[in-house]
Design an enzyme around this catalytic site. Sequence first.
Site, PDB file in Angstrom:
ATOM      1  N   LYS A  66      19.316   6.071  -2.047  1.00  0.00           N
ATOM      2  CA  LYS A  66      18.556   7.324  -1.859  1.00  0.00           C
ATOM      3  C   LYS A  66      18.953   8.070  -0.587  1.00  0.00           C
ATOM      4  CE  LYS A  66      14.296   5.621  -4.036  1.00  0.00           C
ATOM      5  NZ  LYS A  66      12.834   5.579  -3.908  1.00  0.00           N
ATOM      6  N   ASP A 104       9.222  11.058  -5.228  1.00  0.00           N
ATOM      7  CA  ASP A 104       8.328   9.937  -4.891  1.00  0.00           C
ATOM      8  C   ASP A 104       6.986  10.425  -4.328  1.00  0.00           C
ATOM      9  OD1 ASP A 104       9.811   7.744  -5.714  1.00  0.00           O
ATOM     10  OD2 ASP A 104      10.858   7.531  -3.801  1.00  0.00           O
ATOM     11  N   ARG A 152       3.934  -2.101  11.530  1.00  0.00           N
ATOM     12  CA  ARG A 152       4.226  -3.300  12.341  1.00  0.00           C
ATOM     13  C   ARG A 152       5.070  -2.901  13.558  1.00  0.00           C
ATOM     14  NH1 ARG A 152       7.779  -7.857   9.439  1.00  0.00           N
ATOM     15  NH2 ARG A 152       9.203  -6.079   9.347  1.00  0.00           N
ATOM     16  N   GLU A 155       6.810   1.987  17.027  1.00  0.00           N
ATOM     17  CA  GLU A 155       7.700   3.125  17.338  1.00  0.00           C
ATOM     18  C   GLU A 155       8.131   3.852  16.074  1.00  0.00           C
ATOM     19  OE1 GLU A 155       9.375  -0.319  18.629  1.00  0.00           O
ATOM     20  OE2 GLU A 155       7.296  -0.051  19.257  1.00  0.00           O
TER      21      GLU A 155
HETATM   22  P1  NAP Z   1      11.232  -0.186   3.367  1.00  0.00           P
HETATM   23  O1  NAP Z   1      11.864   1.128   3.649  1.00  0.00           O
HETATM   24  O2  NAP Z   1      12.019  -1.431   3.526  1.00  0.00           O
HETATM   25  O3  NAP Z   1       9.902  -0.294   4.315  1.00  0.00           O
HETATM   26  C1  NAP Z   1       9.194  -1.499   4.387  1.00  0.00           C
HETATM   27  C2  NAP Z   1       7.926  -1.320   5.233  1.00  0.00           C
HETATM   28  O4  NAP Z   1       7.179  -2.548   5.155  1.00  0.00           O
HETATM   29  C3  NAP Z   1       8.190  -1.061   6.732  1.00  0.00           C
HETATM   30  O5  NAP Z   1       7.205  -0.196   7.234  1.00  0.00           O
HETATM   31  C4  NAP Z   1       8.032  -2.471   7.334  1.00  0.00           C
HETATM   32  O6  NAP Z   1       7.605  -2.469   8.678  1.00  0.00           O
HETATM   33  C5  NAP Z   1       6.887  -3.012   6.467  1.00  0.00           C
HETATM   34  N1  NAP Z   1       6.860  -4.482   6.452  1.00  0.00           N
HETATM   35  C6  NAP Z   1       7.773  -5.318   5.917  1.00  0.00           C
HETATM   36  N2  NAP Z   1       7.387  -6.604   6.102  1.00  0.00           N
HETATM   37  C7  NAP Z   1       6.214  -6.561   6.778  1.00  0.00           C
HETATM   38  C8  NAP Z   1       5.319  -7.559   7.279  1.00  0.00           C
HETATM   39  N3  NAP Z   1       5.570  -8.877   7.113  1.00  0.00           N
HETATM   40  N4  NAP Z   1       4.179  -7.164   7.916  1.00  0.00           N
HETATM   41  C9  NAP Z   1       3.918  -5.845   8.073  1.00  0.00           C
HETATM   42  N5  NAP Z   1       4.736  -4.844   7.631  1.00  0.00           N
HETATM   43  C10 NAP Z   1       5.856  -5.210   6.998  1.00  0.00           C
HETATM   44  O7  NAP Z   1      10.658  -0.242   1.875  1.00  0.00           O
HETATM   45  P2  NAP Z   1      10.281   0.995   0.899  1.00  0.00           P
HETATM   46  O8  NAP Z   1      11.489   1.439   0.167  1.00  0.00           O
HETATM   47  O9  NAP Z   1       9.500   1.984   1.681  1.00  0.00           O
HETATM   48  O10 NAP Z   1       9.352   0.249  -0.192  1.00  0.00           O
HETATM   49  C11 NAP Z   1       8.126  -0.370   0.185  1.00  0.00           C
HETATM   50  C12 NAP Z   1       7.420  -0.922  -1.054  1.00  0.00           C
HETATM   51  O11 NAP Z   1       7.040   0.158  -1.900  1.00  0.00           O
HETATM   52  C13 NAP Z   1       8.259  -1.847  -1.940  1.00  0.00           C
HETATM   53  O12 NAP Z   1       7.419  -2.890  -2.383  1.00  0.00           O
HETATM   54  C14 NAP Z   1       8.669  -0.979  -3.112  1.00  0.00           C
HETATM   55  O13 NAP Z   1       8.876  -1.713  -4.309  1.00  0.00           O
HETATM   56  C15 NAP Z   1       7.443  -0.085  -3.245  1.00  0.00           C
HETATM   57  N6  NAP Z   1       7.733   1.225  -3.863  1.00  0.00           N
HETATM   58  C16 NAP Z   1       6.963   1.601  -4.925  1.00  0.00           C
HETATM   59  C17 NAP Z   1       7.190   2.822  -5.515  1.00  0.00           C
HETATM   60  C18 NAP Z   1       6.362   3.236  -6.697  1.00  0.00           C
HETATM   61  O14 NAP Z   1       6.768   4.171  -7.405  1.00  0.00           O
HETATM   62  N7  NAP Z   1       5.220   2.637  -6.922  1.00  0.00           N
HETATM   63  C19 NAP Z   1       8.187   3.682  -5.019  1.00  0.00           C
HETATM   64  C20 NAP Z   1       8.929   3.279  -3.909  1.00  0.00           C
HETATM   65  C21 NAP Z   1       8.691   2.033  -3.329  1.00  0.00           C
HETATM   66  P3  NAP Z   1       8.688  -2.433   9.892  1.00  0.00           P
HETATM   67  O15 NAP Z   1       9.056  -0.980  10.084  1.00  0.00           O
HETATM   68  O16 NAP Z   1       7.937  -2.982  11.051  1.00  0.00           O
HETATM   69  O17 NAP Z   1       9.858  -3.271   9.469  1.00  0.00           O
END
Ligand code: NAP
Length: 280
Positions: A66, A104, A152, A155
């Site tokens: 993306k 999204d 988490r 920043e």
């Molecule tokens: P991403 O860019 O990798 O972001 C992950 C986020 O989760 C970051 O803010 C990270 O915090 C936080 N995180 C990870 N492990 C953590 C922990 N142990 N404790 C607290 N915070 C934690 O992922 P993304 O692409 O945004 O996707 C996130 C989720 O949304 C996924 O499960 C994905 O499948 C889902 N999703 C769903 C849809 C839908 O249509 N329903 C669409 C897109 C995504 P840090 O910044 O501190 O690392």
Amino acid sequence: MKQVFGVFGDPISHSLSPAMHNAAFSALGMDCIYHAFRVKPEKLEKAILGAEAMGFGGLNLTVPLKEVALKLSCIKPDPLAKKIGAVNTIVFEETGEIRGYNTDGLGAKQALQEAAVEIKGSKIVVAGAGGAARAINFQLAADGADITIVNRTEERAIALAKDISAAALPGKVEGRGLSELKDLLQNANVLINTTTLGMHPNIDSTIATADNLHSGLTVFDIVYNPLETRLLREAKASGAKTVSGVSMLVYQGAEAFRLWTGIDPPVELMKKTVLEALKA
Ligand code: NAP
């Protein structure tokens, strides 16, 4: 001859998009097929130009493509995708132009509206500051929500809030550390989890438990695998209203479908198809 649509990503074998879009094409009697293709980031431009040359009807992009797409000179991003910094939908125009969109945020907005949430003026706490959070927060700020992003890595929450504030949208946005979540929830109307907590295989993890939640909240977990996350179970136990990530998945797909075809897809059928695929 069938017109081909597709989703590019890596990994891609578990994508629910083919089932969802093929069900819609079939119900509408459209001679189209949607397929998943494994594409590596360094091959994305070639793959998009190849799809355009072969007359594809449109594309979705998923992880890790993306953000890469926005750097490609062949794609003209719409202003929202540019602000978000990511493209999840590609439209091949008759003029030969290749346009990039991000649906999204709109998917998340429609999932909340389906649950009767009034976004304008709502106090929304968004947990997480990753890719999905970026798209959702830009959309909700454009719709006038009062947002606090907690993450988490504090920043990252502050940096995202700054980016959104710089876009001078109607909503207010600030960034905080995750430790403030409990206090912030007391006066909030909506909690959105955009972190990966609770996602398969870590299904026992959750951003909040029932004692932090209350019956005045709508709790929206964008994680959709498992179908009912621990956060949604905790929310139900507290008396809060719940919204599942499946709604966002379906609405972002429906918006892509509209951009490609100009036709309103059968959203309920798409949702039913996704739910069946997830249960299987
Ligand atoms: P991403 O860019 O990798 O972001 C992950 C986020 O989760 C970051 O803010 C990270 O915090 C936080 N995180 C990870 N492990 C953590 C922990 N142990 N404790 C607290 N915070 C934690 O992922 P993304 O692409 O945004 O996707 C996130 C989720 O949304 C996924 O499960 C994905 O499948 C889902 N999703 C769903 C849809 C839908 O249509 N329903 C669409 C897109 C995504 P840090 O910044 O501190 O690392």
